[in-house]
Design a protein around this motif. Structure first.
Motif, PDB file in Angstrom:
ATOM      1  N   MET A 192      30.169  43.634  24.957  1.00 52.41           N
ATOM      2  CA  MET A 192      30.308  42.604  23.665  1.00 52.41           C
ATOM      3  C   MET A 192      31.034  41.223  24.501  1.00 52.41           C
ATOM      4  N   GLY A 193      31.017  41.104  25.798  1.00 52.24           N
ATOM      5  CA  GLY A 193      31.234  39.738  26.344  1.00 52.24           C
ATOM      6  C   GLY A 193      32.662  39.568  26.357  1.00 52.24           C
ATOM      7  N   ALA A 194      33.522  40.488  26.655  1.00 49.84           N
ATOM      8  CA  ALA A 194      35.066  40.317  27.004  1.00 49.84           C
ATOM      9  C   ALA A 194      35.276  39.903  28.200  1.00 49.84           C
ATOM     10  N   VAL A 195      35.940  38.788  28.648  1.00 53.06           N
ATOM     11  CA  VAL A 195      36.149  38.392  29.959  1.00 53.06           C
ATOM     12  C   VAL A 195      37.565  38.813  30.099  1.00 53.06           C
ATOM     13  N   ASP A 196      37.933  39.819  31.020  1.00 55.13           N
ATOM     14  CA  ASP A 196      39.167  40.391  31.198  1.00 55.13           C
ATOM     15  C   ASP A 196      39.926  39.869  32.506  1.00 55.13           C
ATOM     16  N   ILE A 197      40.540  38.969  32.332  1.00 52.31           N
ATOM     17  CA  ILE A 197      41.399  38.172  33.466  1.00 52.31           C
ATOM     18  C   ILE A 197      42.434  38.988  34.031  1.00 52.31           C
ATOM     19  N   ALA A 198      43.042  39.980  33.304  1.00 46.85           N
ATOM     20  CA  ALA A 198      43.991  41.026  33.919  1.00 46.85           C
ATOM     21  C   ALA A 198      43.184  42.003  34.927  1.00 46.85           C
ATOM     22  N   LYS A 199      42.174  42.522  34.698  1.00 49.15           N
ATOM     23  CA  LYS A 199      41.426  43.416  35.517  1.00 49.15           C
ATOM     24  C   LYS A 199      40.511  42.229  36.494  1.00 49.15           C
ATOM     25  N   SER A 200      40.027  41.503  36.247  1.00 49.31           N
ATOM     26  CA  SER A 200      38.930  40.657  37.138  1.00 49.31           C
ATOM     27  C   SER A 200      39.866  39.833  38.248  1.00 49.31           C
ATOM     28  N   ILE A 201      40.779  39.176  37.291  1.00 49.77           N
ATOM     29  CA  ILE A 201      41.807  38.203  38.580  1.00 49.77           C
ATOM     30  C   ILE A 201      42.997  38.944  38.895  1.00 49.77           C
ATOM     31  N   GLY A 202      43.843  39.076  37.845  1.00 44.76           N
ATOM     32  CA  GLY A 202      45.105  39.813  38.128  1.00 44.76           C
ATOM     33  C   GLY A 202      46.122  40.026  36.943  1.00 44.76           C
ATOM     34  N   PRO A 203      46.791  40.884  36.760  1.00 50.52           N
ATOM     35  CA  PRO A 203      47.382  41.045  35.510  1.00 50.52           C
ATOM     36  C   PRO A 203      48.852  40.134  35.372  1.00 50.52           C
ATOM     37  N   TYR A 204      48.560  38.853  35.682  1.00 52.23           N
ATOM     38  CA  TYR A 204      49.709  37.971  35.518  1.00 52.23           C
ATOM     39  C   TYR A 204      50.478  37.888  34.417  1.00 52.23           C
ATOM     40  N   LYS A 205      51.553  37.714  34.500  1.00 47.44           N
ATOM     41  CA  LYS A 205      52.666  37.684  33.194  1.00 47.44           C
ATOM     42  C   LYS A 205      53.214  36.080  33.288  1.00 47.44           C
ATOM     43  N   GLY A 206      53.535  35.786  32.179  1.00 51.64           N
ATOM     44  CA  GLY A 206      54.218  34.458  32.304  1.00 51.64           C
ATOM     45  C   GLY A 206      53.316  33.434  32.678  1.00 51.64           C
ATOM     46  N   ALA A 207      51.916  33.370  32.621  1.00 53.87           N
ATOM     47  CA  ALA A 207      51.106  32.559  33.418  1.00 53.87           C
ATOM     48  C   ALA A 207      50.128  31.987  32.212  1.00 53.87           C
ATOM     49  N   VAL A 208      49.308  30.870  33.011  1.00 50.95           N
ATOM     50  CA  VAL A 208      48.236  29.886  32.482  1.00 50.95           C
ATOM     51  C   VAL A 208      47.013  30.102  33.287  1.00 50.95           C
ATOM     52  N   MET A 209      45.998  30.378  32.690  1.00 51.10           N
ATOM     53  CA  MET A 209      44.799  30.175  33.320  1.00 51.10           C
ATOM     54  C   MET A 209      43.789  29.154  32.645  1.00 51.10           C
ATOM     55  N   TYR A 210      43.027  28.519  33.390  1.00 49.90           N
ATOM     56  CA  TYR A 210      41.966  27.675  32.800  1.00 49.90           C
ATOM     57  C   TYR A 210      40.613  28.103  33.006  1.00 49.90           C
ATOM     58  N   MET A 211      39.823  28.151  31.908  1.00 45.97           N
ATOM     59  CA  MET A 211      38.353  28.620  32.072  1.00 45.97           C
ATOM     60  C   MET A 211      37.455  27.406  31.823  1.00 45.97           C
ATOM     61  N   TYR A 212      36.402  27.469  32.537  1.00 50.82           N
ATOM     62  CA  TYR A 212      35.326  26.362  32.077  1.00 50.82           C
ATOM     63  C   TYR A 212      33.820  26.775  32.113  1.00 50.82           C
ATOM     64  N   SER A 213      33.262  26.442  31.023  1.00 48.60           N
ATOM     65  CA  SER A 213      31.755  26.843  30.869  1.00 48.60           C
ATOM     66  C   SER A 213      31.158  25.731  30.148  1.00 48.60           C
ATOM     67  N   GLU A 214      29.748  25.803  30.056  1.00 47.74           N
ATOM     68  CA  GLU A 214      29.104  24.745  29.685  1.00 47.74           C
ATOM     69  C   GLU A 214      27.989  25.519  28.598  1.00 47.74           C
ATOM     70  N   TYR A 215      27.575  24.683  27.606  1.00 52.85           N
ATOM     71  CA  TYR A 215      26.617  25.252  26.729  1.00 52.85           C
ATOM     72  C   TYR A 215      25.554  24.079  26.497  1.00 52.85           C
ATOM     73  N   ASP A 216      24.171  24.550  27.011  1.00 50.35           N
ATOM     74  CA  ASP A 216      23.316  23.278  26.846  1.00 50.35           C
ATOM     75  C   ASP A 216      22.568  23.518  25.400  1.00 50.35           C
ATOM     76  N   SER A 217      22.988  22.601  24.566  1.00 49.73           N
ATOM     77  CA  SER A 217      22.382  22.637  23.304  1.00 49.73           C
ATOM     78  C   SER A 217      20.960  22.214  23.253  1.00 49.73           C
ATOM     79  N   PRO A 218      19.945  22.766  22.385  1.00 50.05           N
ATOM     80  CA  PRO A 218      18.760  22.285  22.324  1.00 50.05           C
ATOM     81  C   PRO A 218      18.787  21.001  21.286  1.00 50.05           C
ATOM     82  N   SER A 219      19.798  20.807  20.707  1.00 48.03           N
ATOM     83  CA  SER A 219      19.800  19.691  19.817  1.00 48.03           C
ATOM     84  C   SER A 219      21.279  19.318  19.247  1.00 48.03           C
ATOM     85  N   GLU A 220      21.549  18.211  18.650  1.00 43.88           N
ATOM     86  CA  GLU A 220      22.878  17.890  18.007  1.00 43.88           C
ATOM     87  C   GLU A 220      22.996  19.099  16.898  1.00 43.88           C
ATOM     88  N   GLN A 221      24.204  19.552  17.024  1.00 43.50           N
ATOM     89  CA  GLN A 221      24.158  20.632  15.832  1.00 43.50           C
ATOM     90  C   GLN A 221      25.802  20.998  15.557  1.00 43.50           C
TER      91      GLN A 221
END
Lengths: 378, 398
Positions: free
Chosen positions: A259-288
């Protein structure tokens, strides 16, 4: 005798003139009422005028119903409700026959207001249940989520009754082709799994599964919601910044959660009082125009192509499918997605989630796949 | 028929209808007209299949309570896989026959904890109009015959004034003003809306903290609305929103406060009783042991009653002394109502319990299993109880 006929003709002409004048006046009044109702807007704008227009509108005969439906096209959500209510009152109490042909024509045109089409379908179901049920057979790909839901359910119900075999499998695959509601998709996926067919739920829902990520930055005492750390200022994937626990660099994070859940606590670390930035791209076939639908129990901000599209400072009030629905205009080609996700310092076991689930879909919830997948390693 | 006789008959029928309306006992909001949860008339002391006078099917879910205005019962519900279809239903109080149903579409977020539904807040009425709010923060005003008067989308106006667990605060109407609390961890507001057209008379920033409580009302010496939150209580003038006094020692964000006999009983560190005559929210007593769970407290048969998951506790309202505690079958989402010495509890599994409360004990004297989840607070009118599940609305009478 001839003179008398001429007189009759003149009277008839006069009366038909009055009738035409009165009809056009009624039509003008109807249009004026509809205009006032479609002008209602945020913070009660137009409410006073709308009250009188609604009272006048509901006095119309049933032949006004197609005009009300037409007015729903392009109406804002508040106006839709005024118009819906007037439609219902006229259906219940108005004079004359229901213009079934025109209602059916409105339903058939998928360019019309989806909610209004669904309302018309409900009316047809009530008036001609057998006919409406038959119509569902052709509505598996309908642009109304509600209508499609019913069409999908009909196929699921049929599939359930079939004996195991190719026909059953085909029926479930047919249902899947129209399904977008989480419960239905999962039910279909489970049934197909029993027949050794794996459904790629990530693709079906249009989930974003491949990201770059950087952090943690400091969010002690939840102070960083409005602090702009360097990724908000520049997107330099080769850069290193001072983070909460030392230097931080961009790295890759992907998920194999169905179901596409990206688990930061498990994959990177169970940080508390923290900020993470994530980046991705979406190649859109048209303006929509699309919706970013997401779920997270963490506070967040979302930028698309450098524009902040929504921000939400709420922690640990649950993570639910399609919890947030953010309208976004995509350009053709590459669209840059930057997501800021904040964790607080709550210690309760139920407050440890640090994850995000995000998908791109149309207004009805149907997943939209990019032209090409994003590779965060490039 | 001679014209004059027709007129006489019409007058007679109108007089009858008027008399019937005037005699009918209203229950116009969550916990009744005076927010006490008390029925002025005795209610059935035994609940069984025989006391169910009617049952109607509902088109959608809901935790909202029914309200009664004149000879009609009004109820909200929500349906659809997205909980985005809003229903306002009206039934004949005597027969349960549907008078009308109106549907609307949610303009705000419909997501909530699965236990909740979009139709969680209880509607209210000023006797001329029905005001219904939903978890999606849609505010709908219809007249008593179902004609739309106005519609506001508070989440449409303020996209961050939402709660991912759902919203439940029930509105109150005072001084021609509808008071709506839309309070969350993000944007948090209270609104005073003009009942005639929904325009905002006033809007207040409120503590940014999820809040499921409902406002309560003080009527003497002047009407004040008491807005509860995690910070405490803020007493405001209904028409202007001006703050008159504050109680700032914190309060629960789930059960709501109770006003009775010039004392405010706040779910705050258990229960804290505050004088309303001192003018400054002076504390009279505090008893931690009286901590209610979801249900709001009630003052019945001279005792303050709180309901927690598996027990009820009775206290002397003057000093908070706990008189007794009694086990009941819980857990509860619905707040209790009472008539005389009988307390009416509906647990989440659908078990109705009639508890006889005396100074010595609380004893279950009758119970009945409705067999459906019941989360909404019941209403009472003319000696009958009205209660709903997700599927049904029942009238229970003698």
């Amino acid at each position: 005798m001839q003179a008398l006929t001429r007189l009759n003709f003149s009277i008839a002409l006069f009366l038909s003139g009055i009738l035409a004048f009165s009809t056009s006046l009624t039509f003008a009044d109807l249009q004026e009422d509809l205009k006032i109702l479609t002008d209602v807007d945020h913070r009660a704008a137009g409410n006073i005028e709308a009250q009188a227009a609604y009272a006048s509108l509901v006095k119309n005969d049933r032949d006004a119903l197609p005009q009300i439906l037409k007015a729903m096209n392009g109406a804002n959500p508040l106006a839709e409700n005024y118009l819906r209510s007037a439609f219902e009152v006229i259906v219940a109490d108005g004079e004359g026959d229901l213009p079934m042909g025109q209602l059916a024509a409105y339903l058939q045109d998928q360019e019309n207001n989806q909610k209004a089409r669904s309302m018309v379908f409900e009316l047809l179901k009530h008036k001609t249940p057998a006919k409406a049920d038959k119509m569902l057979d052709g509505m598996l790909k309908d642009s109304s989520a509600e209508i499609r839901y019913q069409a999908v359910q009909k196929v699921i119900d049929r599939a359930k009754k079939l004996d195991a075999g190719e026909q059953k499998k085909e029926a479930y695959l047919t249902a899947l082709s129209g399904a977008s509601e989480e419960g239905q998709v999962k039910a279909i996926s489970d049934a197909l799994k029993e027949m050794d067919v794996e459904v790629d739920l990530q693709k079906h829902f249009g989930l974003l599964t491949d990201w770059k990520i950087i952090g943690p930055f400091d969010n002690k005492e939840m102070k960083a919601f409005d602090i702009a750390y360097p990724p908000e200022e520049e997107l330099d994937f080769g850069a290193s910044y001072e983070g909460m626990e030392g230097p931080v660099q961009w790295q890759t994070i992907t998920t194999d959660d169905p179901m596409g859940a990206v688990d930061i606590a498990k994959s990177i670390g169970p940080y508390k009082g923290a900020v993470m930035y994530m980046y991705s791209e979406y190649d859109s076939p048209s303006e929509q125009d699309v919706y970013f639908r997401m779920a997270t129990a963490n506070a967040w901000k979302l930028w698309v192509n450098g524009e902040l599209v929504f921000a939400r400072e709420e922690y640990h009030r649950g993570m639910r499918w399609d919890q947030y629905r953010v309208p976004v205009s995509l350009k053709e080609g590459k669209n840059e997605i930057l997501f800021k996700i904040l964790q607080n310092e709550q210690t309760q076991p139920w407050a440890q989630d640090y994850k995000i689930q995000m998908r791109v879909c149309d207004q009805s919830g149907q997943g939209l796949l990019p032209r090409t997948s994003y590779d965060p390693n490039k | 028929m001679p014209a004059n006789r027709s007129i006489i008959l019409i007058c007679f029928a109108s007089a009858l209808a008027f008399t019937s309306m005037a005699d009918a006992e209203d229950w116009r909001q969550f916990r009744g007209d005076d927010l006490s949860g008390l029925s002025p008339k005795p209610l059935p002391t035994e609940i069984s299949g025989d006391t169910i006078q009617w049952e109607v099917d509902l088109p959608g879910r809901g935790l909202s309570a029914p309200i009664v205005v004149g000879d009609r019962v009004y109820l909200s519900a929500s349906s659809g896989f997205d909980q985005d279809r809003l229903h306002l239903l009206c039934f004949d109080k005597q027969t349960g026959e549907e008078v009308f149903e109106r549907q609307f579409w949610a303009t705000g977020r419909t997501v909530s904890h699965p236990k909740m539904a979009n139709a969680t807040p209880t509607p209210c009425s000023d006797g001329k109009r029905i005001f219904a709010t939903f978890s999606s923060n849609d505010v709908i005003c219809i007249d008593l015959d179902g004609n739309l008067q106005w519609f506001r989308g508070m989440n449409y106006d303020y996209p961050n004034a939402t709660n991912s667990l759902g919203m439940s605060s029930s509105p109150v109407v005072v001084d021609d003003t509808l008071i709506v609390q839309v309070e969350s961890d993000a944007d948090s507001f209270a609104f005073g809306l003009d009942v005639a057209n929904g325009k905002t008379r006033w809007q207040k920033e409120r503590p940014r903290k999820a809040n499921w409580t409902s406002p309560t009302v003080v009527t003497k010496p002047e009407p004040l609305v008491l807005l509860q939150s995690a910070s405490g209580i803020e007493a405001v003038k209904p028409k202007s929103g001006d703050t008159i006094w504050k109680y700032e020692s914190g309060a629960s964000t789930i059960p709501s406060s109770l006003v009775q006999d010039d004392i405010l009983y706040i779910p705050s560190n258990g229960i804290t009783a505050v004088s309303l005559t001192s003018g400054n929210g002076e504390e009279i007593w505090n008893v931690r042991r009286l901590s209610p769970s979801t249900p709001s407290p009630i003052l019945a048969n001279g005792m303050l009653i709180t309901v927690s998951n598996v027990k009820i506790a009775a206290a002397n309202p003057e000093d908070g002394e706990v008189l007794w505690e009694s086990r009941v079958s819980g857990p509860f989402s619905a707040s209790p109502i009472a008539a005389g010495k009988y307390l009416y509890l509906f647990n989440e599994k659908g078990l109705a319990q009639v508890v006889e409360i005396t100074k010595e004990e609380g004893k279950v004297v009758s119970d009945y299993d409705f067999g459906e989840i019941i989360l909404g607070t019941p209403a009472a009118s003319d000696g009958a109880i009205f209660v709903r599940s997700d599927e049904h609305l029942w009238k229970i009478g003698k």
